[in-house]
Design a protein around this motif. Structure first.
Motif, PDB file in Angstrom:
ATOM      1  N   THR A 153       0.843  -1.189   0.000  1.00  0.00           N
ATOM      2  CA  THR A 153       0.000   0.000   0.000  1.00  0.00           C
ATOM      3  C   THR A 153       0.884   1.247   0.000  1.00  0.00           C
ATOM      4  OG1 THR A 153      -0.108   0.254   2.391  1.00  0.00           O
ATOM      5  CG2 THR A 153      -1.742  -1.205   1.383  1.00  0.00           C
ATOM      6  N   VAL A 154       0.281   2.331  -0.452  1.00  0.00           N
ATOM      7  CA  VAL A 154       0.973   3.616  -0.460  1.00  0.00           C
ATOM      8  C   VAL A 154       1.383   3.991   0.967  1.00  0.00           C
ATOM      9  CG1 VAL A 154       0.613   6.080  -0.863  1.00  0.00           C
ATOM     10  CG2 VAL A 154      -0.141   4.389  -2.570  1.00  0.00           C
ATOM     11  N   LEU A 167       9.586  13.293   2.434  1.00  0.00           N
ATOM     12  CA  LEU A 167       8.245  13.860   2.288  1.00  0.00           C
ATOM     13  C   LEU A 167       7.984  14.892   3.395  1.00  0.00           C
ATOM     14  CD1 LEU A 167       6.271  10.621   1.302  1.00  0.00           C
ATOM     15  CD2 LEU A 167       6.658  12.610  -0.165  1.00  0.00           C
ATOM     16  N   VAL A 173       9.742  13.073  -3.888  1.00  0.00           N
ATOM     17  CA  VAL A 173       9.977  11.631  -4.034  1.00  0.00           C
ATOM     18  C   VAL A 173       9.279  11.274  -5.335  1.00  0.00           C
ATOM     19  CG1 VAL A 173       9.492   9.330  -3.123  1.00  0.00           C
ATOM     20  CG2 VAL A 173      10.034  11.198  -1.551  1.00  0.00           C
ATOM     21  N   PHE A 174      10.020  10.749  -6.286  1.00  0.00           N
ATOM     22  CA  PHE A 174       9.407  10.459  -7.579  1.00  0.00           C
ATOM     23  C   PHE A 174       8.757   9.078  -7.560  1.00  0.00           C
ATOM     24  CE2 PHE A 174      12.126  13.982  -8.290  1.00  0.00           C
ATOM     25  CZ  PHE A 174      11.378  14.772  -9.149  1.00  0.00           C
ATOM     26  N   LEU A 175       7.712   8.969  -8.355  1.00  0.00           N
ATOM     27  CA  LEU A 175       6.898   7.755  -8.305  1.00  0.00           C
ATOM     28  C   LEU A 175       7.713   6.502  -8.618  1.00  0.00           C
ATOM     29  CD1 LEU A 175       4.211   6.460  -7.885  1.00  0.00           C
ATOM     30  CD2 LEU A 175       3.504   7.184 -10.164  1.00  0.00           C
ATOM     31  N   PHE A 178       9.229   4.575  -5.784  1.00  0.00           N
ATOM     32  CA  PHE A 178       8.367   3.646  -5.052  1.00  0.00           C
ATOM     33  C   PHE A 178       8.471   2.234  -5.659  1.00  0.00           C
ATOM     34  CE2 PHE A 178       4.786   5.904  -2.492  1.00  0.00           C
ATOM     35  CZ  PHE A 178       5.746   6.555  -1.745  1.00  0.00           C
TER      36      PHE A 178
ATOM     37  N   THR B 153       5.590  12.989  -9.048  1.00  0.00           N
ATOM     38  CA  THR B 153       6.050  12.808  -7.675  1.00  0.00           C
ATOM     39  C   THR B 153       4.941  12.164  -6.848  1.00  0.00           C
ATOM     40  OG1 THR B 153       5.256  14.911  -6.819  1.00  0.00           O
ATOM     41  CG2 THR B 153       7.429  14.927  -7.838  1.00  0.00           C
ATOM     42  N   VAL B 154       5.371  11.543  -5.757  1.00  0.00           N
ATOM     43  CA  VAL B 154       4.421  10.924  -4.837  1.00  0.00           C
ATOM     44  C   VAL B 154       3.456  11.984  -4.306  1.00  0.00           C
ATOM     45  CG1 VAL B 154       4.260   9.829  -2.571  1.00  0.00           C
ATOM     46  CG2 VAL B 154       5.959   9.036  -4.245  1.00  0.00           C
ATOM     47  N   ALA B 155       3.996  13.179  -4.014  1.00  0.00           N
ATOM     48  CA  ALA B 155       3.150  14.258  -3.495  1.00  0.00           C
ATOM     49  C   ALA B 155       2.043  14.615  -4.490  1.00  0.00           C
ATOM     50  CB  ALA B 155       4.005  15.482  -3.176  1.00  0.00           C
ATOM     51  N   MET B 157       0.691  12.596  -6.724  1.00  0.00           N
ATOM     52  CA  MET B 157      -0.267  11.495  -6.751  1.00  0.00           C
ATOM     53  C   MET B 157      -1.214  11.584  -5.557  1.00  0.00           C
ATOM     54  SD  MET B 157       0.658   9.991  -9.487  1.00  0.00           S
ATOM     55  CE  MET B 157      -0.501   8.646  -9.422  1.00  0.00           C
ATOM     56  N   ILE B 158      -0.630  11.888  -4.386  1.00  0.00           N
ATOM     57  CA  ILE B 158      -1.422  11.925  -3.158  1.00  0.00           C
ATOM     58  C   ILE B 158      -2.451  13.053  -3.218  1.00  0.00           C
ATOM     59  CG2 ILE B 158      -1.266  12.456  -0.676  1.00  0.00           C
ATOM     60  CD1 ILE B 158       1.326  10.844  -0.640  1.00  0.00           C
ATOM     61  N   LEU B 167      -6.807   8.100   1.638  1.00  0.00           N
ATOM     62  CA  LEU B 167      -5.689   8.120   2.586  1.00  0.00           C
ATOM     63  C   LEU B 167      -6.101   8.838   3.877  1.00  0.00           C
ATOM     64  CD1 LEU B 167      -2.768   8.833   0.084  1.00  0.00           C
ATOM     65  CD2 LEU B 167      -3.091   6.728   1.398  1.00  0.00           C
ATOM     66  N   VAL B 173      -4.700   2.415  -0.130  1.00  0.00           N
ATOM     67  CA  VAL B 173      -4.497   2.705  -1.553  1.00  0.00           C
ATOM     68  C   VAL B 173      -3.322   1.823  -1.954  1.00  0.00           C
ATOM     69  CG1 VAL B 173      -3.808   4.428  -3.265  1.00  0.00           C
ATOM     70  CG2 VAL B 173      -5.320   5.072  -1.372  1.00  0.00           C
ATOM     71  N   PHE B 178      -1.423   3.692  -8.121  1.00  0.00           N
ATOM     72  CA  PHE B 178      -0.665   4.884  -8.499  1.00  0.00           C
ATOM     73  C   PHE B 178      -0.197   4.783  -9.960  1.00  0.00           C
ATOM     74  CE2 PHE B 178       1.107   7.352  -4.592  1.00  0.00           C
ATOM     75  CZ  PHE B 178      -0.173   7.560  -4.151  1.00  0.00           C
TER      76      PHE B 178
END
Lengths: 405, 405
Positions: A153-154, A167, A173-175, A178, B153-155, B157-158, B167, B173, B178
């Motif tokens: 999970t995320v 974060l 943080v690039f996808l 992950f 970035t993760v940010a 996506m969130i 979330l 998730v 993603f």
């Protein structure tokens, strides 16, 4: 055929637990060792290496020492070159931590790493296998990626220390980052790892490997986490950028001198993580009531130099150190300092000798009484001195240069 | 060869902007229309369809109406069946929103969708192309996935609405989710989309398409976002689970009756999003000073029924509705209610007729004066009645049944 240790498994587990920060799980390691012995099969012990930073220092050798223990018990080190990851780089251009490397650079870096690691590891073919993860990651389908990603999970990813910190500091943080833990986990599946070694910053990734192996119906690898080595300053993690490190390619003299400079409190940790001395012996060496700290550090320094150079080099470095620092003598051998004029300002001379990075730093050294010429302290930065060939410039305890006109 | 509209581009843009919630960007749409006309080239207008939920209601038809406008101007609808995604399912078993479908189920669902959408879309081959995204996603390498993922970035996506909500509520998730926006964006690259249509919940995904097209050196698609249709209750989004919907396969009578039940305040919205009446005409219809709301709703209801059935069906449904509700007459045609005894309790009878889902619900209907037999109200749930064949049971305004013994 590999020869296995005939020590009882309980003793092997004891030995392999030395200095370990965490193990998932010790019970499984005992079972796996027992079963491997019964089957006459070598355990496959995985260690990932980062082909973007091939130069290794003592901090990196902590896991290598652990790997060597496995090899000495008869098992096989499987080094994984993360070449596929290194090819990704950063298409967005914003993340400078991962440069794109050409296949040639990756191969050269991997060779550099193995040459250096070879001071610790047994490089004989029956004890070592080197693989590049592009071998299987190139063939991975998107569907397999999706199915592996669906196991995490995320929220779990965000909990990973390094992501969490970045974060929290609003760093990108690039996808694709992950997906790195999944790639590393899949490496474990593809090489059928029995054990994976790593520093504590790799705990999350290595546990993903356990999880994915279960998904692929493999017995999950045992994860052995080694502590992060504290640097020479006794406070921060050993790292090149902090300057508190000993590189494995440094000269015997540099290595020995640096070991002698560590705070006394670090000795137990260094003995445990960087040598194979038995715990009882380490305890005696690190007890100031039985051993003088200087004597203990000399033993530590010689052990370390001997490992990366030779016993003769170690003895010589120790003797040289004793001569210079214990007897206040100057070393037999030192670099030339070419004077740019017959009379020079002391700050300019220190800078010219390369003993300081800037004029300000050189001035501070003079002001702190660290600079002498022919063992005569010079403490006023404005001092100008007539120079003669053969004079000895000394900065601090370690830096010497002979004046050449 | 497609025939293009000879309306001025400014007029086309005006028409295509009708009812739109957001457009990225209107200027680019004007340029793209101008250029396509100059090249005699059809625009490729993308719409993704979800093969896990093929039954469509009026809420879904809002984007389809917009698509039809593009078709009528000469352009091509490109429907993308998300079959690759549907195959992923949820390996963790925890996420029940995405069932795994077999290729046969996916094909059947896609056909159901297209049959239903065909009430609105022009299905002629020059105006419609149907593609499955497995066609290109199957061939995608892991490296391409990583490189696309590295653009987000993760940010970011969130921040996507649906992820953010889940979330915040501590709902899982999964990591593969993603990757869905990237898959959808890559669909746009592969079909060279000029325009992508979507509801407002698709804004994020559709903008990823723009971004990836730039990365692949394509002109970025224009993103046209349609509002979410409010349901019959006038409050919540139209959805099957909330029961506030009109399905496109419902009978003329059901459709017409449901339209007549909407709050007056919804009419402008429904006229704008569900019909092609000119804005001035809609304004007049929705102004109570010029048109009685009942009359306006009748026009709306007939328009909607005519679209999904026929003009004759629409006229008949309207006439039937008028007869029953305006003149308090019973309909000509109604289902049989088979009595289980000669004397029955009224609650049991309502339940047996299928006019309530539970005994409690049936009891409430009686208590609320909604139930009558031969137009005589029965308000006490304990009432037991001797039954005769041919009696008419009525519940509320809409439900009638003829007693059969």
């Amino acid at each position: 055929m590999a020869t296995f240790s005939d020590k009882p498994v309980s003793e092997q587990v004891e030995e392999l637990s030395r200095g370990v920060e965490a193990m998932y799980t010790r019970e499984e390691l005992a079972q796996r060792l027992t079963r491997a012995a019964a089957e006459g099969r070598q355990l496959r012990v995985k260690l990932g290496l980062d082909p973007t930073a091939p130069d290794i220092h003592l901090g990196h050798t902590v896991v290598l020492q652990k790997m060597r223990q496995f090899q000495d018990l008869g098992h096989k080190a499987v080094l994984i070159i993360g070449d596929y990851t290194a090819r990704v780089g950063d298409p967005s251009g914003a993340n400078k931590t991962r440069p794109i490397l050409s296949p040639e650079q990756i191969a050269a870096n991997a060779q550099t790493y193995i040459d250096q690691a070879g001071k610790i590891l047994d490089l004989s073919p029956e004890k070592l296998e080197v693989r590049s993860n592009s071998e299987w990651l190139e063939k991975l389908t998107f569907m397999e990626v999706l199915q592996m990603a669906a196991r995490k999970t995320v929220a779990q990813m965000i909990q990973r220390d390094s992501f969490k910190q970045r974060l929290a500091q609003n760093q990108d943080v690039f996808l694709h980052e992950f997906l790195y833990p999944i790639m590393q986990g899949y490496d474990s599946v593809m090489i059928h790892a029995d054990v994976e070694l790593g520093g504590s910053d790799q705990t999350f990734n290595n546990l993903v490997g356990r999880d994915l192996q279960k998904a692929y119906n493999q017995p999950p690898q045992i994860v052995v986490i080694m502590p992060i080595l504290v640097g020479l300053d006794g406070e921060q993690k050993m790292s090149k950028s902090k300057g508190n490190y000993i590189g494995v390619t440094e000269s015997p003299k540099e290595m020995f001198g640096k070991v002698m400079s560590i705070p006394d409190g670090l000795m137990t940790n260094y003995f445990t993580l960087l040598t194979d001395l038995p715990p009882a012996e380490i305890a005696a060496l690190c007890d100031a009531a039985t051993t003088h700290p200087r004597q203990a550090k000399e033993i530590l320094g010689k052990r370390i130099v001997a490992q990366f150079h030779s016993q003769a080099d170690a003895d010589e470095a120790a003797a040289e150190f004793a001569r210079v620092f214990s007897q206040h003598a100057v070393p037999a051998d030192m670099p030339d300092v070419k004077a740019t004029a017959e009379t020079m300002n002391i700050v300019d001379l220190v800078l010219k000798a390369g003993f300081a990075d800037s004029k300000n730093a050189a001035r501070r050294l003079v002001e702190q009484n660290a600079v002498s010429l022919d063992e005569k302290k010079i403490t006023d930065p404005k001092t100008c001195i007539p120079l003669h060939a053969g004079q000895v410039l000394r900065v601090g305890k370690l830096k010497f240069g002979r004046i050449v006109l």
